[in-house]
Design a protein around this motif. Structure first.
Motif, PDB file in Angstrom:
ATOM      1  N   GLY A  32       0.795  -1.223   0.000  1.00 15.75           N
ATOM      2  CA  GLY A  32       0.000   0.000   0.000  1.00 15.75           C
ATOM      3  C   GLY A  32       0.824   1.267   0.000  1.00 15.75           C
ATOM      4  N   SER A  33       2.155   1.133   0.018  1.00 17.68           N
ATOM      5  CA  SER A  33       3.044   2.302   0.082  1.00 17.68           C
ATOM      6  C   SER A  33       4.171   2.163  -0.940  1.00 17.68           C
ATOM      7  N   PRO A  34       3.865   2.342  -2.211  1.00 18.72           N
ATOM      8  CA  PRO A  34       4.867   2.105  -3.251  1.00 18.72           C
ATOM      9  C   PRO A  34       6.044   3.083  -3.249  1.00 18.72           C
ATOM     10  N   LEU A  35       5.937   4.192  -2.534  1.00 22.05           N
ATOM     11  CA  LEU A  35       7.040   5.148  -2.476  1.00 22.05           C
ATOM     12  C   LEU A  35       7.925   4.943  -1.252  1.00 22.05           C
ATOM     13  N   MET A  36       7.506   4.053  -0.356  1.00 23.61           N
ATOM     14  CA  MET A  36       8.230   3.890   0.897  1.00 23.61           C
ATOM     15  C   MET A  36       9.389   2.903   0.712  1.00 23.61           C
ATOM     16  N   THR A  37      10.517   3.490   0.310  1.00 25.00           N
ATOM     17  CA  THR A  37      11.768   2.766   0.146  1.00 25.00           C
ATOM     18  C   THR A  37      12.783   3.402   1.088  1.00 25.00           C
ATOM     19  N   LEU A  38      13.903   2.743   1.301  1.00 20.35           N
ATOM     20  CA  LEU A  38      14.950   3.364   2.109  1.00 20.35           C
ATOM     21  C   LEU A  38      15.411   4.668   1.451  1.00 20.35           C
ATOM     22  N   CYS A  39      15.610   4.639   0.134  1.00 17.39           N
ATOM     23  CA  CYS A  39      15.999   5.863  -0.575  1.00 17.39           C
ATOM     24  C   CYS A  39      14.932   6.937  -0.427  1.00 17.39           C
ATOM     25  N   GLY A  40      13.685   6.550  -0.590  1.00 16.70           N
ATOM     26  CA  GLY A  40      12.593   7.515  -0.488  1.00 16.70           C
ATOM     27  C   GLY A  40      12.489   8.147   0.882  1.00 16.70           C
ATOM     28  N   LEU A  41      12.657   7.348   1.913  1.00 14.94           N
ATOM     29  CA  LEU A  41      12.560   7.874   3.281  1.00 14.94           C
ATOM     30  C   LEU A  41      13.718   8.810   3.616  1.00 14.94           C
ATOM     31  N   ILE A  42      14.934   8.462   3.202  1.00 15.52           N
ATOM     32  CA  ILE A  42      16.077   9.343   3.462  1.00 15.52           C
ATOM     33  C   ILE A  42      15.906  10.654   2.696  1.00 15.52           C
ATOM     34  N   SER A  43      15.462  10.569   1.461  1.00  6.88           N
ATOM     35  CA  SER A  43      15.212  11.781   0.692  1.00  6.88           C
ATOM     36  C   SER A  43      14.136  12.632   1.368  1.00  6.88           C
ATOM     37  N   HIS A  44      13.095  11.992   1.829  1.00  7.13           N
ATOM     38  CA  HIS A  44      12.013  12.708   2.511  1.00  7.13           C
ATOM     39  C   HIS A  44      12.543  13.425   3.757  1.00  7.13           C
ATOM     40  N   LEU A  45      13.350  12.735   4.553  1.00  7.26           N
ATOM     41  CA  LEU A  45      13.902  13.359   5.757  1.00  7.26           C
ATOM     42  C   LEU A  45      14.769  14.571   5.400  1.00  7.26           C
ATOM     43  N   ARG A  46      15.556  14.455   4.369  1.00  5.27           N
ATOM     44  CA  ARG A  46      16.399  15.557   3.925  1.00  5.27           C
ATOM     45  C   ARG A  46      15.545  16.761   3.554  1.00  5.27           C
ATOM     46  N   TRP A  47      14.502  16.524   2.770  1.00  5.77           N
ATOM     47  CA  TRP A  47      13.675  17.635   2.288  1.00  5.77           C
ATOM     48  C   TRP A  47      12.738  18.162   3.367  1.00  5.77           C
ATOM     49  N   VAL A  48      12.350  17.319   4.321  1.00  2.00           N
ATOM     50  CA  VAL A  48      11.555  17.802   5.457  1.00  2.00           C
ATOM     51  C   VAL A  48      12.375  18.818   6.245  1.00  2.00           C
ATOM     52  N   GLU A  49      13.642  18.512   6.512  1.00  2.00           N
ATOM     53  CA  GLU A  49      14.500  19.456   7.228  1.00  2.00           C
ATOM     54  C   GLU A  49      14.676  20.740   6.417  1.00  2.00           C
ATOM     55  N   PHE A  50      14.861  20.610   5.124  1.00  3.28           N
ATOM     56  CA  PHE A  50      14.987  21.784   4.274  1.00  3.28           C
ATOM     57  C   PHE A  50      13.735  22.665   4.413  1.00  3.28           C
ATOM     58  N   TRP A  51      12.578  22.034   4.326  1.00  9.66           N
ATOM     59  CA  TRP A  51      11.318  22.777   4.435  1.00  9.66           C
ATOM     60  C   TRP A  51      11.239  23.540   5.756  1.00  9.66           C
ATOM     61  N   TRP A  52      11.465  22.846   6.872  1.00  8.99           N
ATOM     62  CA  TRP A  52      11.265  23.483   8.177  1.00  8.99           C
ATOM     63  C   TRP A  52      12.343  24.493   8.522  1.00  8.99           C
ATOM     64  N   PHE A  53      13.612  24.169   8.275  1.00  9.82           N
ATOM     65  CA  PHE A  53      14.680  25.083   8.649  1.00  9.82           C
ATOM     66  C   PHE A  53      14.894  26.194   7.604  1.00  9.82           C
ATOM     67  N   GLN A  54      15.018  25.803   6.349  1.00 12.69           N
ATOM     68  CA  GLN A  54      15.356  26.768   5.309  1.00 12.69           C
ATOM     69  C   GLN A  54      14.156  27.601   4.858  1.00 12.69           C
ATOM     70  N   VAL A  55      13.031  26.961   4.627  1.00 10.83           N
ATOM     71  CA  VAL A  55      11.877  27.664   4.075  1.00 10.83           C
ATOM     72  C   VAL A  55      11.050  28.318   5.177  1.00 10.83           C
TER      73      VAL A  55
END
Length: 170
Positions: free
Chosen positions: A46-69
């Motif tokens: 039910g979660s075709p995007l939930m890969t190790l690569c996808g999760l690490i990328s998500h964490l990287r961009w979540v931090e970018f969103w909250w800190f940078q943006v």
């Protein structure tokens, strides 16, 4: 890598910084030794995007969103700039095209920049952009939110890693 959630001092800033680094280090530890093939497996039907690569990328961009943006008021760039209702997580979808080692290196590089940002600002400093309903959060709230989100996704990393190649760990 030595992970610890025990801060070297007991003031609030040091405790927050220690926990943020701990959950970041845990995310990276969940990916140690995984094969390139397993890093892009999506073992949850039910979660075709939930890969190790996808999760690490998500964490990287979540931090970018909250800190940078949000906190600094910077411009939204990268895959999050392309979010739509039909494609709400492009950072996860596109991550399978990038080697996990590169995603981890980008995450670590960005974490180092944001570590400096946290050290250079007062915890009560207000974010430049509001979140919902015009609410302006402070740096303390942003740090706590990133800790919460990273810890939650560490649980997903646990599950995806175990289902991908059977590896479990702390």
């Amino acid at each position: 890598m030595t992970r610890t959630d025990t801060p070297p001092a007991w003031d609030e800033r040091t405790q927050l910084a220690t926990f943020l680094d701990y959950v970041r280090d845990t995310a990276r530890a969940k990916c140690e030794g995984v094969s390139p093939e397993d890093a892009v497996k999506a073992p949850l039907p039910g979660s075709p995007l939930m890969t190790l690569c996808g999760l690490i990328s998500h964490l990287r961009w979540v931090e970018f969103w909250w800190f940078q943006v949000v906190f600094l008021g910077g411009e939204l760039v990268g895959p999050l700039a392309d979010c739509t209702d039909d494609d709400p997580d492009p950072e996860m979808r596109l991550a399978v095209l990038t080697p996990l080692a590169q995603l981890l290196a980008e995450y670590e590089e960005q974490s180092a920049r944001f570590r400096e940002l946290v050290a250079a600002h007062d915890l009560d400093d207000e974010a430049r952009k509001p979140v919902r309903d015009g609410l302006k959060v402070n740096l303390r709230w942003v740090i706590l939110h990133v800790i919460e989100e990273t810890a939650r996704h560490n649980g997903h990393l646990d599950i995806v890693r175990e289902l991908a190649d059977g590896v479990t760990g702390d």
